[in-house]
Enzyme design. Structure first.
Site, PDB file in Angstrom:
ATOM      1  N   HIS A  39      44.588  36.715  36.129  1.00  0.00           N
ATOM      2  CA  HIS A  39      43.970  37.992  35.781  1.00  0.00           C
ATOM      3  C   HIS A  39      44.445  39.098  36.709  1.00  0.00           C
ATOM      4  CE1 HIS A  39      41.471  36.500  39.071  1.00  0.00           C
ATOM      5  NE2 HIS A  39      41.001  37.725  39.241  1.00  0.00           N
ATOM      6  N   ASP A  79      42.575  42.440  38.427  1.00  0.00           N
ATOM      7  CA  ASP A  79      41.175  42.762  38.714  1.00  0.00           C
ATOM      8  C   ASP A  79      40.658  43.934  37.888  1.00  0.00           C
ATOM      9  OD1 ASP A  79      40.676  40.752  40.555  1.00  0.00           O
ATOM     10  OD2 ASP A  79      41.273  41.958  42.283  1.00  0.00           O
ATOM     11  N   HIS A 100      46.803  37.510  39.465  1.00  0.00           N
ATOM     12  CA  HIS A 100      46.630  36.477  40.493  1.00  0.00           C
ATOM     13  C   HIS A 100      45.700  35.380  39.990  1.00  0.00           C
ATOM     14  CE1 HIS A 100      43.489  39.503  41.284  1.00  0.00           C
ATOM     15  NE2 HIS A 100      42.755  38.519  41.775  1.00  0.00           N
ATOM     16  N   ARG A 114      36.678  40.833  50.111  1.00  0.00           N
ATOM     17  CA  ARG A 114      37.574  41.694  49.341  1.00  0.00           C
ATOM     18  C   ARG A 114      37.117  43.145  49.365  1.00  0.00           C
ATOM     19  NH1 ARG A 114      38.049  40.765  43.021  1.00  0.00           N
ATOM     20  NH2 ARG A 114      36.633  42.546  42.863  1.00  0.00           N
TER      21      ARG A 114
END
Length: 309
Positions: free
Chosen positions: A95, A97, A254, A269
């Protein structure tokens, strides 16, 4: 302050940056060099950043761009820094983000906090290299194709049927993930706002392609995703404590590899705000449902400022 040393790790994607102590902060010149490396290599890695904490990671992010809130829908676990916690979710499918909103993030910064004794690697794929390697007929198709992205994607689409029920923590996370509904039409080929290169915009948030039925959409998505994730387009990173990875979310997908059994894995993150994608004809992505204005600003790179609506 010494100049960053960029060590190329793969032909299509990946570089390690040495000679920078992120906990001490970086000046504007160093930030510009890091951003340039990010545009060239798509994902960059820093080893040995043991003194960096959440506050330092957020400060580093601010040197590279404008942080978003932690997530458009998952708001219970942090305002600016999102814990990537294996007790809640394992992002083990390819995917990009947050593509279900119109303002797709520029980049993400991920820092290792707690790691399993084995496994837990992350892989990235260059969607620029994937586009560049398409045969001419597929380029023509994708440049005229749009996809609907939503946050109610099928978690099990790329996995075998579960043999055990979801844990309560994972069920709660998924319920929060879809607590607000977002749906956006994006071009399958977007023009990167800083490099001007064409990249594929796909991943597991794609619900279907505009004008195609579900069966056709599923088959075509698999064909194109197989192009993105060809091994020569990818790099796989084995995490160590003190590592931080930064990736260009506009030119990559990723995948967090779920190969560490029931061990605990946690990373932090921070996400940087981006712009609204533009296709090869200058048409912008379109919101169908949801308002992402509280999640992120729209940050338009200077070279596109004259096109901003």
């Amino acid at each position: 302050m010494s100049s960053p040393d960029v060590v190329k790790l793969g032909a299509a994607i990946g570089a390690r940056i040495d000679g920078v102590d992120l906990a001490r902060g970086i000046d504007a010149g160093t930030a510009a060099q890091i951003n340039a490396a990010l545009l060239e290599h798509k994902v960059i890695f820093f080893r040995g950043q043991h003194d960096l904490d959440d506050d330092g990671q957020l400060e580093f992010a601010r040197a590279l761009g404008t942080p978003t809130t932690a997530h458009p829908t998952v708001t219970s676990r942090g305002a600016k820094v999102l814990p990537i916690d294996s007790r809640y979710d394992k992002a083990d499918s390819w995917h990009t983000d947050v593509t279900f909103v119109d303002r797709i993030p520029k980049a993400s910064l991920l820092r290792a906090v707690t790691l399993p004794a084995y496994g837990g690697t992350t892989a990235w794929a260059s969607t620029e290299a994937a586009y560049d390697r398409l045969p001419a007929p597929l380029r023509a198709l994708t440049e005229n194709l749009w996809a609907v992205h939503t946050n109610t994607y099928d978690y099990a689409a790329d996995a075998d049927a579960r043999l055990v029920p979801l844990a309560d923590t994972e069920r709660q996370y998924r319920e929060e993930f879809v607590s607000d509904y977002y749906e956006t039409e994006h071009p399958v080929v977007r023009v990167h706002p800083e490099t001007g290169r064409k990249v594929l915009l796909l991943g597991h948030f794609v619900k279907h392609f505009v004008g195609l039925g579900q069966a056709e959409s599923t088959a075509l998505l698999q064909l194109l995703q197989n192009r993105v994730t060809k091994l020569e387009n990818t790099i796989r990173w084995s995490w160590e404590l003190g590592d931080i990875a930064v990736w260009d979310n506009r030119a990559t997908q990723h995948y967090a590899v779920s190969d560490y059994d029931d061990q605990f894995r946690r990373l932090s993150r921070v996400t940087l705000a981006g712009d609204i994608p533009v296709d090869v004809y200058g048409r912008r992505s379109r919101v169908i449902a949801g308002d992402a204005s509280t999640y992120s600003q729209v940050v338009v790179p200077l070279k596109l400022a004259g096109l901003a609506s």
